[in-house]
Scaffold this motif. Structure first.
Motif, short mmCIF file in Angstrom:
data_model
loop_
_atom_site.label_atom_id
_atom_site.label_comp_id
_atom_site.label_asym_id
_atom_site.label_seq_id
_atom_site.Cartn_x
_atom_site.Cartn_y
_atom_site.Cartn_z
N LEU A 1 39.41 39.43 35.76
CA LEU A 1 39.64 40.64 36.54
C LEU A 1 40.32 40.33 37.86
O LEU A 1 39.92 39.42 38.57
CB LEU A 1 38.28 41.32 36.80
N PRO A 2 41.36 41.09 38.18
CA PRO A 2 41.97 40.90 39.50
C PRO A 2 41.04 41.42 40.59
O PRO A 2 40.15 42.22 40.33
CB PRO A 2 43.24 41.75 39.42
N THR A 3 41.24 40.93 41.80
CA THR A 3 40.42 41.41 42.92
C THR A 3 41.32 41.97 44.01
O THR A 3 42.54 41.84 43.93
CB THR A 3 39.58 40.26 43.52
N GLY A 4 40.71 42.57 44.99
CA GLY A 4 41.50 43.07 46.11
C GLY A 4 41.73 44.56 46.05
O GLY A 4 41.37 45.22 45.07
N PRO A 5 42.35 45.09 47.07
CA PRO A 5 42.52 46.55 47.19
C PRO A 5 43.41 47.16 46.11
O PRO A 5 43.27 48.33 45.77
CB PRO A 5 43.15 46.72 48.58
N ASP A 6 44.29 46.36 45.54
CA ASP A 6 45.19 46.91 44.51
C ASP A 6 44.57 46.87 43.12
O ASP A 6 45.14 47.38 42.17
CB ASP A 6 46.51 46.11 44.49
#
Length: 531
Positions: A95-100
Motif C-alpha cells: 500500500l502506498p502511504t502519504g497524502p496522495d
DNA sequence: CTGGAAAGCGCC
DNA sequence: AAAGGGCGCTTTCCAG
C-alpha cells in the motif's frame, strides 16, 4: 451506500462506492455524510471518526467495520494491525502511504473486509467482533467525548502541599546519606546505600545493571537503617506528584474543563482495553494520599458519580472455567473467598487471622498469575519450603483448579493458542521454546489469558447492555470510564439510585456462569466517595 | 537535540 | 535463573 474510510494523520478520508474520493476537512460535511444510517463504513480507527461525528450529531452507519480491530481479534499480539500491514498480509499488495494515497488506502479497507470476515468466521470469532467489539466502538467514542471533570484547584492545593513535603524530605535524605545526590537516580541511590552506608546486600536482587533499589529491596533494608524507609516515602509522594498532581491539569481540555482519555481497543494481548492521555485506569486508590488524588475526579454541581465494580470477577471465572467444586461452592454461598482459601490451606483451626487472610489472598491471586513458590515466599516473607507447602495444600483442596491449569497448558501446547469465553484467541508460540524461562513464561500466560481475557469479554458485553438500558430507561446518565472490572457513570444526583439499580442488573445478568456474578455499586460527589 | 533502554511504580 | 498476568507514564541515563 458503502463508504471506505481511512484515517490518516487524524484526517478522515472518505471513499464513496462510486470510487470518488475526497478529504473531509469540514466536520459538518463529514457528519452529514455519515448520518446516513444505511452507510456501511469500513476503515481503520473508526472511533476517532465517531468522536467527531457524535459532536455534530452524526452516526457512523449501522454496521461499521474497523480493519484494525478485526485484525486484533484474529491475532492480538501480531506486530502490525495497520492498513499497510493488513494489505500486505491478506491482499498481497503493497500500500502506498502519504497524502496522495488516501484513496488507495480506503479501497484496500473495502477489499479487506470480506477477507477478514472469512478469517473471523474460521476461528468462530465473528460474533465477538461484530456483536461485541464493533458496538463497543461507539460506546467508547461517547465515553471519550463526555470526559471526566477534574477539580484543578484541588490538585493545585495538593501540589503546593506535596512540594513542601518533598523539599523537606530531600533535606532529610541528604543529611542521612551524608551527601547530596539525585534521589531519583537508582545508580546514585545504589552507591549511597551499598557503598557509602555499606548496607548488607544479603538477599538483595540484581537487575541488569546491578543491585536493585526497588520497593521490595528497600523494605528489607529498612531494618538496618532509617534511610530506605524515607526513600520509599519520598518515592511514593514524588510518583503521585509527577504522574498525577502536576500532570493532570495540563491534560484538561480548556473547552470542556474535562480530561478526555483515549481508550485503546487493539492493544492489550488479553483483550482488555487500555487508556492513555491521561491513563485513567491507574489513578491511585490505595493509601490516604492516593484517595485524595482520586477525590479530585468529580461530578459537576447537581450531578454525581456512580461506580459499579465486579466482585472477584477473575476468581469467579476461574471457578467457572475449572468447575472446581470447592471454589464453585464458595461463590454460590457468597463466601469471603480469601477467608475460604485461608480455611482450606491453613485448616479451620485457630480461627481466621488478618495474616492468614492476607496470605490466602496472595495465594488466590498467585494462582491466577501462575506464581511460583519463590515469589510467594518473598511476598509473605516466609521460608521457601513453607511456600511450597501452601501451594501444594491449595491444589489438594482445589483439585479442579489443578486439573484446569494442567489441561489448559496441555491444550495450549497442542493447539498453539488459548481462548476466552467468547473465542478471543491468543497464540503462544513460546510454549515450544528451547529456553526454559521463556517457555515457563508462556505457560503462565496460557493460564492467565483465558481468565483475564474472559473478564474483558464480559465487561465489554456489560458495557453494551448497560448503555442500552440507560438509553431505554431514559436515565440521565452516561458511562464515562471503564477500569477492567469497574464502570463509572455520571448522572443527575437524584437519579443515582435508579441508575445504580439498572447498572447492577445489567452487569450481573451479563452471562450465566456456573457461579453468580456480584457487583458492588456506590455513588458520591467524587470518584473516591463513589468507590 | 531526540530516541530508546532501564528502572521503577500507579492501577486491575 | 530473574521474577506472578496485563497495561501506561515518569525519570534517568546514554547513544546517536
Amino acid at each position: 451506500m458503502e463508504i471506505g474510510v481511512s484515517v490518516v494523520e487524524g484526517e478522515a478520508v472518505v471513499l464513496g462506492s462510486d470510487g470518488a474520493t475526497g478529504t473531509a476537512q469540514i466536520l459538518g460535511a463529514l457528519a452529514s455524510m455519515l448520518h446516513d444510517e444505511a452507510a456501511e463504513v469500513v476503515g481503520e480507527d473508526l472511533k476517532a471518526l465517531m468522536v467527531v461525528a457524535a459532536r455534530s450529531g452524526g452516526v457512523i452507519g449501522r454496521r461499521p467495520f474497523d480493519t484494525r480491530i478485526a485484525s486484533y481479534v484474529l491475532n492480538p499480539t501480531l506486530e502490525g494491525h495497520d492498513l499497510t500491514a493488513l494489505a500486505e498480509r491478506f491482499l498481497g499488495t503493497t500500500l502506498p502511504t502519504g497524502p496522495d494515497a488516501t484513496g488507495a488506502r480506503a479501497t484496500a479497507a473495502l477489499r479487506l473486509r470480506p477477507v477478514l470476515e472469512r478469517e473471523l468466521e474460521a476461528c468462530e470469532a465473528l460474533s465477538l467482533f461484530r456483536d461485541v467489539e464493533m458496538p463497543l466502538l461507539q460506546i467508547l467514542a461517547d465515553m471519550e467525548r463526555r470526559g471526566m471533570l477534574v477539580d484543578v484547584a484541588m490538585l493545585a492545593a495538593l501540589s503546593s502541599e506535596y512540594a513542601g513535603k518533598l523539599a523537606g524530605m530531600v533535606e532529610e535524605i541528604h543529611a542521612l546519606a551524608g551527601e547530596t545526590f539525585n534521589i531519583q537516580s537508582p545508580p546514585q541511590l545504589r552507591t549511597v546505600l551499598f557503598e557509602k552506608l555499606k548496607l548488607s546486600t544479603r538477599g538483595v536482587r540484581r537487575g541488569k545493571t546491578g543491585l536493585s533499589t526497588d520497593v521490595d529491596v528497600l523494605r528489607k533494608l529498612a531494618k538496618q537503617h532509617p534511610l530506605p524507609a524515607l526513600i520509599l516515602e519520598y518515592r511514593a509522594l514524588a510518583k503521585l506528584m509527577s504522574t498525577y498532581v502536576d500532570t493532570l491539569p495540563g491534560l484538561v481540555n480548556p473547552e470542556t474543563g474535562r480530561v478526555h482519555t483515549c481508550f485503546h481497543q487493539a492493544v492489550a494481548a488479553t483483550g482488555r482495553l487500555s487508556s492513555s492521555d491521561p491513563n485513567l485506569q491507574n489513578i491511585p486508590v490505595r493509601g490516604e494520599e492516593g484517595r485524595r488524588i482520586r477525590a479530585a475526579f468529580t461530578a459537576p454541581p447537581g450531578r454525581c458519580l456512580v461506580s459499579a465494580d465486579y466482585s472477584q470477577i477473575e476468581l469467579r471465572i476461574l471457578a467457572h472455567l475449572s468447575g472446581d467444586s470447592a471454589l464453585v461452592d464458595a461463590f454460590r454461598r457468597n463466601e469471603d473467598i480469601h477467608a475460604r482459601t485461608a480455611a482450606e490451606v491453613f485448616g479451620g483451626l485457630g480461627g481466621l487471622t488478618a495474616d492468614k487472610r492476607r496470605a490466602a489472598k496472595a495465594i488466590n491471586f498467585g494462582i491466577i498469575y501462575g506464581m511460583g513458590p519463590a515469589r510467594l515466599a518473598r511476598e509473605l516473607e516466609i521460608p521457601h519450603d513453607e511456600a511450597v507447602g501452601y501451594i501444594a495444600q491449595y491444589f489438594s483442596r482445589y483439585p479442579g483448579v489443578r486439573a484446569y491449569v494442567g489441561e489448559t497448558v496441555a491444550s495450549a501446547r497442542r493447539l498453539g493458542y488459548v481462548q476466552t469465553l467468547m473465542n478471543r484467541r491468543r497464540y503462544l508460540p513460546e510454549l515450544g521454546a528451547q529456553d526454559g524461562g521463556a517457555r515457563q513464561f508462556a505457560e503462565r500466560t496460557a493460564v492467565n489469558t483465558p481468565i483475564q481475557g474472559s473478564a474483558a469479554d464480559l465487561i465489554k458485553v456489560a458495557m453494551q447492555r448497560v448503555d442500552r438500558r440507560l438509553r431505554q430507561d431514559r436515565l440521565d446518565a452516561g458511562m464515562i470510564l471503564q477500569v477492567h472490572d469497574e464502570l463509572v457513570f455520571e448522572c443527575a444526583e437524584e437519579m443515582a439510585d435508579p441508575v445504580a439499580a439498572a447498572v447492577r442488573a445489567e452487569m450481573e445478568g451479563v452471562a450465566q456462569l456456573i457461579v453468580p456474578l456480584r457487583v458492588d455499586v456506590h455513588s458520591g460527589r467524587n470518584w473516591a466517595e463513589a468507590h
